[in-house]
Design an enzyme around this catalytic site. Structure first.
Site, PDB file in Angstrom:
ATOM      1  N   LYS A 220      50.393  75.193  -0.152  1.00  0.00           N
ATOM      2  CA  LYS A 220      50.195  75.978  -1.375  1.00  0.00           C
ATOM      3  C   LYS A 220      51.372  75.735  -2.310  1.00  0.00           C
ATOM      4  O   LYS A 220      52.534  75.886  -1.906  1.00  0.00           O
ATOM      5  CB  LYS A 220      50.085  77.466  -1.029  1.00  0.00           C
ATOM      6  CG  LYS A 220      49.771  78.377  -2.204  1.00  0.00           C
ATOM      7  CD  LYS A 220      49.542  79.807  -1.712  1.00  0.00           C
ATOM      8  CE  LYS A 220      49.150  80.734  -2.854  1.00  0.00           C
ATOM      9  NZ  LYS A 220      48.872  82.111  -2.376  1.00  0.00           N
TER      10      LYS A 220
ATOM     11  N   VAL B  79      46.029  74.754  -3.712  1.00  0.00           N
ATOM     12  CA  VAL B  79      46.131  74.449  -2.285  1.00  0.00           C
ATOM     13  C   VAL B  79      45.637  73.030  -2.018  1.00  0.00           C
ATOM     14  O   VAL B  79      44.566  72.636  -2.492  1.00  0.00           O
ATOM     15  CB  VAL B  79      45.314  75.467  -1.455  1.00  0.00           C
ATOM     16  CG1 VAL B  79      45.270  75.059   0.008  1.00  0.00           C
ATOM     17  CG2 VAL B  79      45.901  76.865  -1.600  1.00  0.00           C
TER      18      VAL B  79
ATOM     19  N   ALA C 143      43.787  78.530  -7.745  1.00  0.00           N
ATOM     20  CA  ALA C 143      43.816  79.925  -8.188  1.00  0.00           C
ATOM     21  C   ALA C 143      44.640  80.028  -9.460  1.00  0.00           C
ATOM     22  O   ALA C 143      45.182  79.041  -9.952  1.00  0.00           O
ATOM     23  CB  ALA C 143      44.384  80.819  -7.094  1.00  0.00           C
TER      24      ALA C 143
ATOM     25  N   ASP D 148      45.651  92.716  -1.567  1.00  0.00           N
ATOM     26  CA  ASP D 148      44.876  91.824  -2.436  1.00  0.00           C
ATOM     27  C   ASP D 148      43.654  91.319  -1.668  1.00  0.00           C
ATOM     28  O   ASP D 148      43.378  90.121  -1.615  1.00  0.00           O
ATOM     29  CB  ASP D 148      45.755  90.651  -2.894  1.00  0.00           C
ATOM     30  CG  ASP D 148      45.175  89.920  -4.096  1.00  0.00           C
ATOM     31  OD1 ASP D 148      44.307  90.505  -4.778  1.00  0.00           O
ATOM     32  OD2 ASP D 148      45.577  88.768  -4.346  1.00  0.00           O
TER      33      ASP D 148
END
Length: 546
Positions: free
Chosen positions: A153, A138, A133, A288
């Protein structure tokens, strides 16, 4: 601007122009200065003419880095702002961001674990990332202690300086907005950027995300609607988070969901129920909820359950905000615009001196056309958006928690109607809202409030006599002070009156004596005595003003 900021601004402009994003500006908005400015940058042509505009926008945001990628992620759910071909491309920013070197991720994990090798804590660590991301990446592994599958993460290395540099530049640009746009000051661009900065910085702290995930998991423990993976907090740090690995169908993969026999209507309705439960029951909501963060369990497709990940951004509403929001929704759908206007004033969202009649008329003008659609097609998110945009014309202060709520509601609506286009949000949400409001009034609410406050009053009970005595003593002292001040004011008023009287008499005698001294010299010393008396009276009056 510093040389670094100038270079970054140049890079942003060059990137936008090299992808031909100046095409996004409507031709009617391109003024002569803008046109001349574009001609002056003739060495920056569109180098990607063969690609569709949506793909060019996605590639440009991706090239500019995490601040712009997050912005694109936010826009990907606003399909009311973009045609489908652009929104579809922006949605790819959620899952398809170029990963960084897995060896760097491994080094960060080892640093977070006290310098010990990864193999001391994890088995089967995969150097290839499972997902990447804009902020983090990850990797998969197994806990050495119990053999459970986990995901690790880690924050992208050296991301903080890049974000701060971009935000500093955006702050500078935001300060220009009021000068460039007639309505720019009311938009409060600096406050918007400040809130955006807070959101981004919060996402960089994985301890915060871990705590959010633990809280959300606790709120929905044993729930048939939502599952939140377990967080292994002993392994978490500011730059690393370890949580249970889950297997599910991405909520955006409608074809696979249908192939799995998922009850799409129930799944869409449960998304709405999960959202309103988080907001009104828990006062703590995942803010989110874009499609990249939501999965659906493979198990029991006839009774589907969501799986939520990535709790870096959460929101909360206080009790008053929740009540006003629920009543606003109900008043709006009952088309009671007067009530909507009064609620905005009562809540403090708009100034108390707002003209309610004018505000009601503005809301009616903007919102009444919405009801030309069937009720099932009305968007809650657009309702909030219209209300807030109208309220801002009446100096509504920026409410960060409501902005987060409106954004999340648009996510939920977008996902729900993608799963089941006939989803009637109002039909699903109205019973929940009415039940919640009913629960806030009457005997049950009073009983609950007494129970909540009982420990506080039990603790404070021994202090009450002393507090009462102190209050009475302070009241007596205050009354004495008030009486003293009143007497002093009265005495001062009397002195001021006497002073004005003596000053007037003194001035009259002085003028009379001077006149007689000039015009009647035969009167001898009489004018002098008048002048002397006037001077004495004037001096006494002047002293009384001291």
């Amino acid at each position: 601007m510093t040389p670094g900021e100038v270079r970054r601004l140049y890079f942003i402009i060059r990137t936008f122009l090299s992808y031909g994003l100046d095409e996004l500006i409507p031709k009617m908005r391109i003024t002569l200065p803008l046109r001349l400015w574009r001609y002056s940058l003739f060495w920056m042509p569109n180098r990607h003419k063969d690609k569709p505009l949506g793909e060019r926008l996605r590639l440009a945001l991706q090239e500019l880095g995490p601040v712009w990628i997050k912005f694109g992620q936010m826009l990907s759910t606003r399909r009311d702002l973009f045609p489908p071909q652009i929104a579809d491309q922006l949605a790819l920013l959620q899952d398809k961001v170029a990963p960084f070197d897995g060896a760097l991720a491994k080094a960060q994990i080892e640093e977070a674990m006290g310098g010990l090798p990864v193999e001391e804590w994890f088995d089967d660590f995969d150097i290839q990332p499972l997902a990447s991301a804009s902020i983090a990446q990850v990797h998969t592994a197994r806990l050495k202690s119990n053999g459970k599958e986990v995901v690790i993460k880690v924050i992208r290395p050296d991301i903080l300086p890049v974000i701060k540099a971009d935000l500093k530049l955006i702050y500078r640009l935001a300060r220009w907005v009021p000068r460039l746009l007639p309505d720019g000051r009311r938009l409060r661009p600096t406050e918007v950027v400040r809130e955006y900065e807070k959101t981004l910085i919060d996402e960089l702290n994985l301890l915060r995300e871990s705590a959010n995930a633990i809280q959300l998991r606790r709120n929905f423990e044993n729930s048939p609607m939502l599952y939140v993976p377990e967080v292994y907090s002993d392994y978490c740090s500011q730059d690393m988070m370890v949580m249970e690995r889950i297997y599910g169908i991405p909520v955006s993969d409608v074809a696979t969901l249908e192939k799995n026999g998922t009850n799409m209507k129930l799944l869409a309705e449960r998304g709405v129920q999960v959202f309103f439960t988080q907001v009104f029951r828990d006062s703590f909501f995942h803010a989110d909820m874009h499609p990249g963060n939501i999965f659906v369990s493979y198990e029991h497709p006839e009774n589907p359950k969501y799986i939520g990940i990535d709790c870096g951004i959460v929101g909360s509403l206080n009790k008053e905000d929740k009540r006003y929001l629920a009543e606003n929704f109900i008043a709006f759908f009952n088309r009671d615009y007067r009530k909507v206007a009064e609620l905005h004033v009562d809540s403090g969202w708009v100034p108390p001196d707002t003209n309610v009649e004018e505000f009601e008329f503005a809301i009616r003008t903007v919102c009444e056309p919405i009801f030309e659609k069937p009720l099932a097609e009305i968007s809650f998110g657009h309702v909030l958006l219209n209300l807030f945009n109208t309220a801002r014309r009446f100096n509504m202060e920026v409410q960060p928690q409501l902005v987060l709520l409106q954004k999340t509601l648009l996510y939920v609506e977008g996902v729900g109607r993608q799963l089941y286009p006939q989803l009637d949000l109002w039909k699903t949400a109205k019973p929940f809202l009415e039940s919640w409001i009913k629960d806030q009034v009457g005997i049950p609410a009073l009983t609950r409030a007494l129970k909540e406050k009982a420990p506080f009053w039990v603790e404070k009970m021994p202090e009450i006599p002393e507090l009462v005595y102190d209050s009475l003593r302070q009241g007596k002292y205050l009354q004495h002070s008030v009486d003293k001040i009143a007497r002093e004011l009265q005495e001062n008023h009397v002195r001021q009156g006497q002073s004005r009287y003596l000053l007037g008499i003194g001035a009259t005698l002085l003028l009379s004596g001077t006149f007689l001294l000039v015009s009647r010299p035969e009167w001898g010393l009489m004018p002098c005595w008048l002048m002397a008396g006037g001077l004495v009276a004037w001096l006494i009056g002047w002293r009384k003003t001291r």
